[in-house]
Write a protein that holds these residues in place. Structure first.
Motif, short mmCIF file in Angstrom:
data_model
loop_
_atom_site.label_atom_id
_atom_site.label_comp_id
_atom_site.label_asym_id
_atom_site.label_seq_id
_atom_site.Cartn_x
_atom_site.Cartn_y
_atom_site.Cartn_z
N CYS A 115 -3.29 -5.44 9.36
CA CYS A 115 -3.06 -5.88 7.98
C CYS A 115 -4.26 -5.64 7.07
CB CYS A 115 -2.64 -7.34 7.93
SG CYS A 115 -3.92 -8.49 8.52
N ASP A 116 -5.42 -5.30 7.64
CA ASP A 116 -6.60 -5.02 6.82
C ASP A 116 -6.58 -3.62 6.22
OD1 ASP A 116 -7.63 -7.50 7.16
OD2 ASP A 116 -9.27 -6.92 8.50
N GLY A 117 -5.64 -2.79 6.65
CA GLY A 117 -5.51 -1.47 6.06
C GLY A 117 -5.19 -1.56 4.58
N ARG A 118 -5.57 -0.55 3.84
CA ARG A 118 -5.35 -0.56 2.39
C ARG A 118 -3.94 -0.06 2.06
NH1 ARG A 118 -10.14 2.65 -0.20
NH2 ARG A 118 -9.40 1.67 -2.13
N LEU A 119 -3.45 -0.48 0.91
CA LEU A 119 -2.11 -0.14 0.47
C LEU A 119 -2.15 0.26 -1.00
CD1 LEU A 119 0.99 -0.13 1.06
CD2 LEU A 119 1.03 -2.51 0.27
N LEU A 120 -1.86 1.52 -1.26
CA LEU A 120 -1.73 1.99 -2.64
C LEU A 120 -0.28 1.80 -3.06
CD1 LEU A 120 -3.19 5.23 -4.21
CD2 LEU A 120 -0.79 4.62 -4.57
N VAL A 121 -0.06 1.05 -4.13
CA VAL A 121 1.30 0.76 -4.60
C VAL A 121 1.55 1.58 -5.87
CG1 VAL A 121 2.91 -1.02 -5.36
CG2 VAL A 121 1.14 -1.58 -3.66
N TYR A 122 2.62 2.36 -5.85
CA TYR A 122 2.98 3.20 -6.99
C TYR A 122 4.32 2.73 -7.56
CZ TYR A 122 4.48 7.21 -9.75
OH TYR A 122 4.92 8.03 -10.76
N HIS A 123 4.31 2.39 -8.85
CA HIS A 123 5.52 1.94 -9.53
C HIS A 123 6.14 3.13 -10.26
CE1 HIS A 123 4.55 -2.40 -8.95
NE2 HIS A 123 3.32 -1.94 -8.96
N ARG A 124 7.30 3.54 -9.80
CA ARG A 124 7.91 4.77 -10.33
C ARG A 124 8.29 4.66 -11.80
NH1 ARG A 124 12.26 7.37 -6.24
NH2 ARG A 124 12.77 5.23 -5.68
N THR A 125 8.76 3.50 -12.22
CA THR A 125 9.24 3.38 -13.60
C THR A 125 8.12 3.48 -14.62
OG1 THR A 125 9.13 0.97 -13.37
CG2 THR A 125 11.27 2.03 -12.99
N SER A 126 6.94 2.98 -14.26
CA SER A 126 5.82 2.97 -15.20
C SER A 126 4.71 3.96 -14.85
CB SER A 126 5.22 1.56 -15.28
OG SER A 126 4.65 1.20 -14.02
N GLY A 127 4.70 4.43 -13.60
CA GLY A 127 3.61 5.29 -13.15
C GLY A 127 2.33 4.52 -12.83
N ARG A 128 2.42 3.19 -12.80
CA ARG A 128 1.24 2.36 -12.56
C ARG A 128 0.85 2.40 -11.08
NH1 ARG A 128 0.57 -3.33 -11.59
NH2 ARG A 128 2.84 -3.59 -11.72
N ILE A 129 -0.44 2.41 -10.83
CA ILE A 129 -0.98 2.39 -9.47
C ILE A 129 -1.74 1.09 -9.25
CG2 ILE A 129 -2.66 3.45 -7.89
CD1 ILE A 129 -2.02 6.14 -9.20
N GLU A 130 -1.44 0.41 -8.16
CA GLU A 130 -2.18 -0.79 -7.75
C GLU A 130 -2.91 -0.50 -6.45
OE1 GLU A 130 -0.36 -4.84 -7.96
OE2 GLU A 130 1.48 -3.65 -8.11
N HIS A 131 -4.07 -1.11 -6.29
CA HIS A 131 -4.83 -1.00 -5.05
C HIS A 131 -4.78 -2.35 -4.34
CE1 HIS A 131 -6.19 2.95 -6.27
NE2 HIS A 131 -6.57 2.43 -7.44
N ARG A 132 -4.11 -2.37 -3.20
CA ARG A 132 -3.89 -3.60 -2.45
C ARG A 132 -4.34 -3.43 -1.00
NH1 ARG A 132 -0.93 -8.26 -4.48
NH2 ARG A 132 0.13 -7.68 -6.38
N HIS A 133 -4.03 -4.43 -0.18
CA HIS A 133 -4.17 -4.32 1.27
C HIS A 133 -2.80 -4.58 1.89
CE1 HIS A 133 -8.45 -4.70 0.32
NE2 HIS A 133 -8.65 -4.09 1.47
N PHE A 134 -2.65 -4.16 3.14
CA PHE A 134 -1.32 -4.25 3.73
C PHE A 134 -0.87 -5.70 3.90
CE2 PHE A 134 2.14 -3.54 6.68
CZ PHE A 134 2.75 -2.44 6.09
#
Length: 363
Positions: free
Chosen positions: A33-52
């Motif tokens: 769960c410590d791995g990183r997670l890049l979240v991409y929102h298709r409707t807005s093109g927004r990128i979030e930087h999270r963890h798993f």
């Protein structure tokens, strides 16, 4: 004479990128769960930087998760050629692929191996075992058709060829975890756990469905309490690592992999539900089934910007090799230009790439 111009979406060069060597993950993240997670929102093109560990915080509860429950075989063997000098330093590497008959199998053998050649299989201590392998046919693709046998006496000729369940037992006893070719190290006992999903059940893959590797048993138990989860099976083959060679990607001949869907998965896909596919392999099964309606068979579906997904709503995936069909599959979901923007962002933010690397969630 005017040369034909390939549209950018279909030009192989559009799917190349430069990756710093140090961003290739050679070991998994612990805990998962410590791995990183890049979240991409298709409707807005927004990128979030999270963890798993934020997975359940990010994914709405009305999504159904589709997971690939294939189990990775210990598909890498080491053997000495009979008639040669049987020493551990002369061992040849063999990669088991799959069955092609009741007691015949496709393998790759490092180095030359003509029809009729005999090999003695070695164990993890690099000692010879009673198991042998005979080359029956050399194919144009470079694969060999072989049979395995157990030599209880001095003569391999008298031993009956092993069938698939017996060969799987041989692999489990003598085989090594088939780490991807870009991981330049020997496998370790921990890889047999790390390179396997916690929901692996149906043996047959020689590469892991790597998006699945981010879930620990504890995490997945929690997810099953919060989301509907269903399973498909696609036995991942070595073709998943093969780069496209044709300048126009539409001319590429896609590799084939066997698949099957559970009855629950068929029902979930058929109804009006939001599907989050855990990995590109799960997405390919869903999309293949949606197109052909067959619950099991061979999948050769190639998703790219000219063949976009029709049923999958969201995708969890890793960061993939340049010029790979998996990179083109991601582009089928979000478009080639957005794919390139996300990958540039991931490199800038030092995400870890490929099978043991970090994840990206598209929804």
């Amino acid at each position: 004479m005017r040369t034909h111009t390939i549209p950018s979406d279909f030009a192989l060069s559009s799917y190349d990128y430069a990756l710093p060597q140090e961003l290739i993950a050679t070991h998994p993240t612990h805990p998962r769960c410590d791995g990183r997670l890049l979240v991409y929102h298709r409707t807005s093109g927004r990128i979030e930087h999270r963890h798993f560990r934020d997975f359940c915080e990010v994914v709405p509860r009305d999504y159904t998760l589709v997971c690939n429950d294939t189990k990775v075989l210990k598909a890498r063997l080491y053997a000495s050629k009979e008639g040669g000098e049987a020493r551990s330093k002369n061992l040849r590497e063999i990669l088991f692929h799959k069955a092609c008959g009741k007691s015949r199998f496709f393998v790759q053998i490092r180095g030359r191996a003509q029809s009729g050649a005999l090999f003695r299989i070695y164990d993890h201590a690099k000692s010879p075992t009673r198991f042998c392998m005979r080359v029956l046919e050399v194919l144009e693709s470079g694969l060999r058709v072989v049979e395995f046998s157990s030599r209880d006496s001095q003569s391999i000729e008298s031993s009956a060829p092993l069938e698939i369940d017996e060969v799987y037992a041989l692999l489990d006893l003598c085989g090594h975890t088939p780490l991807p070719p870009y991981i330049k190290r020997e496998d370790t006992p921990s890889d047999s756990r790390d390179y396997q999903s916690v929901f692996a059940r149906n043996a047959g893959a020689i590469a892991a469905p790597t998006a699945s590797l981010h879930f620990s048993q504890k995490d997945f138990s929690r997810i099953k309490s919060l989301y509907e989860v269903c399973f498909v099976t696609l036995h991942v083959g070595a073709g998943t690592f093969v780069s496209v060679q044709t300048h126009d990607i539409r001319a590429h001949t896609m590799h084939t992999e066997s698949y099957a869907l559970s009855s629950q998965a068929r029902d979930v896909i058929a109804r009006d539900s939001k599907l989050l596919c855990i990995g590109t392999t799960a997405a390919r099964v869903v999309e293949h089934f949606w197109r052909v309606g067959e619950s099991e068979g061979v999948c050769d579906l190639f998703l790219h910007p000219g063949n976009a997904p029709k049923r999958t709503n969201a995708l969890l995936t890793n960061f993939h090799l340049p010029k790979s069909t998996l990179l083109m599959l991601v582009s089928a979901f979000i478009g080639r230009e957005e794919m390139r923007r996300i990958y540039e962002c991931a490199i800038t933010h030092r995400y870890r790439f490929f099978s043991y690397g970090d994840a990206m969630l598209i929804f």
